[in-house]
Design an enzyme around this catalytic site. Structure first.
Site, PDB file in Angstrom:
ATOM      1  N   ASP A 170      -4.369  -6.701   2.809  1.00 54.73           N
ATOM      2  CA  ASP A 170      -3.614  -6.727   4.071  1.00 54.73           C
ATOM      3  C   ASP A 170      -4.564  -6.993   5.245  1.00 54.73           C
ATOM      4  O   ASP A 170      -4.120  -7.169   6.383  1.00 54.73           O
ATOM      5  CB  ASP A 170      -2.782  -5.451   4.271  1.00 54.73           C
ATOM      6  CG  ASP A 170      -3.618  -4.190   4.288  1.00 54.73           C
ATOM      7  OD1 ASP A 170      -4.844  -4.271   4.092  1.00 54.73           O
ATOM      8  OD2 ASP A 170      -3.034  -3.096   4.493  1.00 54.73           O
ATOM      9  N   SER A 171      -5.877  -7.080   4.960  1.00 57.88           N
ATOM     10  CA  SER A 171      -6.827  -7.526   5.985  1.00 57.88           C
ATOM     11  C   SER A 171      -6.481  -8.938   6.456  1.00 57.88           C
ATOM     12  O   SER A 171      -6.987  -9.385   7.485  1.00 57.88           O
ATOM     13  CB  SER A 171      -8.258  -7.480   5.446  1.00 57.88           C
ATOM     14  OG  SER A 171      -8.345  -8.145   4.201  1.00 57.88           O
ATOM     15  N   ASP A 195      -2.127  -6.104  -1.837  1.00 54.24           N
ATOM     16  CA  ASP A 195      -1.924  -4.867  -1.077  1.00 54.24           C
ATOM     17  C   ASP A 195      -0.449  -4.671  -0.749  1.00 54.24           C
ATOM     18  O   ASP A 195       0.209  -5.618  -0.283  1.00 54.24           O
ATOM     19  CB  ASP A 195      -2.663  -4.969   0.276  1.00 54.24           C
ATOM     20  CG  ASP A 195      -3.955  -4.188   0.288  1.00 54.24           C
ATOM     21  OD1 ASP A 195      -4.046  -3.156  -0.403  1.00 54.24           O
ATOM     22  OD2 ASP A 195      -4.878  -4.613   1.004  1.00 54.24           O
ATOM     23  N   LYS A 214      -2.138  -2.689  -4.843  1.00 51.02           N
ATOM     24  CA  LYS A 214      -3.001  -1.641  -4.296  1.00 51.02           C
ATOM     25  C   LYS A 214      -2.237  -0.946  -3.174  1.00 51.02           C
ATOM     26  O   LYS A 214      -1.499  -1.599  -2.434  1.00 51.02           O
ATOM     27  CB  LYS A 214      -4.311  -2.246  -3.751  1.00 51.02           C
ATOM     28  CG  LYS A 214      -5.197  -1.213  -3.055  1.00 51.02           C
ATOM     29  CD  LYS A 214      -6.598  -1.724  -2.839  1.00 51.02           C
ATOM     30  CE  LYS A 214      -6.781  -2.536  -1.564  1.00 51.02           C
ATOM     31  NZ  LYS A 214      -6.421  -1.840  -0.313  1.00 51.02           N
ATOM     32  N   GLU A 245      -2.647   2.527  -0.201  1.00 50.38           N
ATOM     33  CA  GLU A 245      -3.570   3.480   0.425  1.00 50.38           C
ATOM     34  C   GLU A 245      -3.000   4.901   0.376  1.00 50.38           C
ATOM     35  O   GLU A 245      -1.797   5.101   0.515  1.00 50.38           O
ATOM     36  CB  GLU A 245      -3.816   3.078   1.887  1.00 50.38           C
ATOM     37  CG  GLU A 245      -4.507   1.734   2.019  1.00 50.38           C
ATOM     38  CD  GLU A 245      -4.824   1.364   3.469  1.00 50.38           C
ATOM     39  OE1 GLU A 245      -4.580   2.191   4.378  1.00 50.38           O
ATOM     40  OE2 GLU A 245      -5.299   0.237   3.686  1.00 50.38           O
ATOM     41  N   GLU A 289     -13.457   3.491   0.367  1.00 49.66           N
ATOM     42  CA  GLU A 289     -13.880   2.771   1.577  1.00 49.66           C
ATOM     43  C   GLU A 289     -14.479   3.734   2.601  1.00 49.66           C
ATOM     44  O   GLU A 289     -13.884   4.782   2.909  1.00 49.66           O
ATOM     45  CB  GLU A 289     -12.680   2.028   2.202  1.00 49.66           C
ATOM     46  CG  GLU A 289     -13.079   1.297   3.499  1.00 49.66           C
ATOM     47  CD  GLU A 289     -12.088   0.253   3.971  1.00 49.66           C
ATOM     48  OE1 GLU A 289     -11.101  -0.017   3.277  1.00 49.66           O
ATOM     49  OE2 GLU A 289     -12.335  -0.309   5.065  1.00 49.66           O
TER      50      GLU A 289
HETATM   51  O1  KIV Z   1      -7.230  -5.406   2.837  1.00 49.97           O
HETATM   52  C1  KIV Z   1      -8.367  -5.429   2.375  1.00 49.97           C
HETATM   53  O2  KIV Z   1      -9.092  -6.415   2.518  1.00 49.97           O
HETATM   54  C2  KIV Z   1      -8.825  -4.264   1.637  1.00 49.97           C
HETATM   55  C3  KIV Z   1     -10.208  -4.274   1.092  1.00 49.97           C
HETATM   56  C4  KIV Z   1     -11.222  -4.396   2.111  1.00 49.97           C
HETATM   57  C5  KIV Z   1     -10.462  -3.128   0.178  1.00 49.97           C
HETATM   58  O3  KIV Z   1      -8.100  -3.343   1.487  1.00 49.97           O
END
Ligand code: KIV
Length: 290
Positions: A52-53, A91, A121, A123, A190
């Site tokens: 989600d970055s 994510d 993934k 959180e 992280e």
């Molecule tokens: O969204 C992302 O890029 C991440 C990683 C940095 C672990 O969650």
């Protein structure tokens, strides 16, 4: 040096677990579109994360909070088309699992069925253990993510290293164990002290994948744009630039502008041509009196 990794078979969740048993480090990078996915996959990286970055790197938001399931899906589909070997993880963005576990499962199912993800993934620690179990029971592998969790930016009050005190470290250890117990196949750590990451890594059977968590994790993940020097944010302490693509690309674009302005591009060898027969015919026709 391993410049061109041998063509090996598809990376699967069991293969990732076996790597920990064999003591082999695992690599993971983000990718957000077809071309970055191909680059990462062809470099032999074992896991590709549509993180989600992308909210920041691709869409220009100032945090990961605003990005939606539909925006993630759009990027996931492009990445899917570029990945052949790596395990493809996506994510669950903020808001995709916060209403209920059913909502979280529905979001995960969309990513698998419509986007071709092989794992998701999410959180959070113990408060997400039931959701992790629910998704795993639906045959979707889940990667956990604890420590500095960017979706909680408003609660954390900033991008700060977590688990610095003994109490905070004890909480994170309990979170890690709960996620393993719930069926997560791997865990992103992280922004936590190296010492804590090492303890969690030793305690868990599933691999830990660190980002700003020191070298003792079972693997490492980085944001693609940070690794290749394409990010606009000041780099965090843990980021190593393996290339400076922003500078390289900037120069290429400026060179193009100058070449066009000064008549240096395109050249004759970059142009298409008539055959001499067509040219002669044209010249004859155009000199014939009307
Ligand atoms: O969204 C992302 O890029 C991440 C990683 C940095 C672990 O969650």
């Amino acid at each position: 040096m391993d410049q061109n990794p041998p063509a090996v078979s598809k990376i699967t969740v069991p293969a990732i677990l076996e790597r920990k048993l064999r003591g082999e480090k695992t690599t993971c990078l983000t990718a957000y579109d077809y071309s970055t996915a191909r680059l990462v996959d062809e470099a032999g990286i074992e896991m590709i994360l549509v993180g989600d970055s992308l909210a920041q790197t691709m869409l220009g938001y100032d945090s990961t909070v605003p990005v939606t399931v539909d925006e993630m899906l759009h990027h996931l589909k492009a990445v899917r088309r570029g990945v052949r070997r790596a395990l493809l993880i996506v994510d669950l963005p903020y808001g995709a699992y916060h209403l209920s576990n059913e909502q979280g499962l529905a979001s995960a199912l969309r990513f698998v069925k419509e986007g071709g993800a092989e794992a998701v993934k999410l959180e959070g620690g113990r408060q997400r253990a039931r959701l992790v179990r629910r998704i795993v029971e639906a045959q979707i592998p889940v990667m956990g993510h604890i420590g500095l969790t960017p979706q909680s930016i408003h609660t954390l009050g900033g991008y700060r290293v977590q688990g610095r005190t003994l109490d905070a470290a004890t909480e994170l250890l309990a979170d890690a164990e709960a996620l393993e117990e719930a069926g997560a196949f791997a865990l992103v750590l992280e922004g936590i002290p190296r010492e804590l990451a090492a303890i969690i890594t030793r305690r868990l059977r599933i691999p830990t994948i660190g980002i700003g968590a020191g070298p003792d994790c079972d693997g490492q993940v980085l944001v693609f744009h940070d690794l290749v020097g394409l990010s606009y944010n000041p780099p965090a302490k843990f980021v190593r630039n393996y290339a400076n693509l922003r500078a390289t690309l900037h120069q290429a674009l400026v060179d193009f502008r100058i070449d066009v302005r000064e008549g240096g591009y395109p050249g004759d060898h970059e142009s298409y041509h008539w055959t001499s027969a067509v040219r002669e015919q044209f010249e004859k026709e155009s000199t014939r009196p009307a």
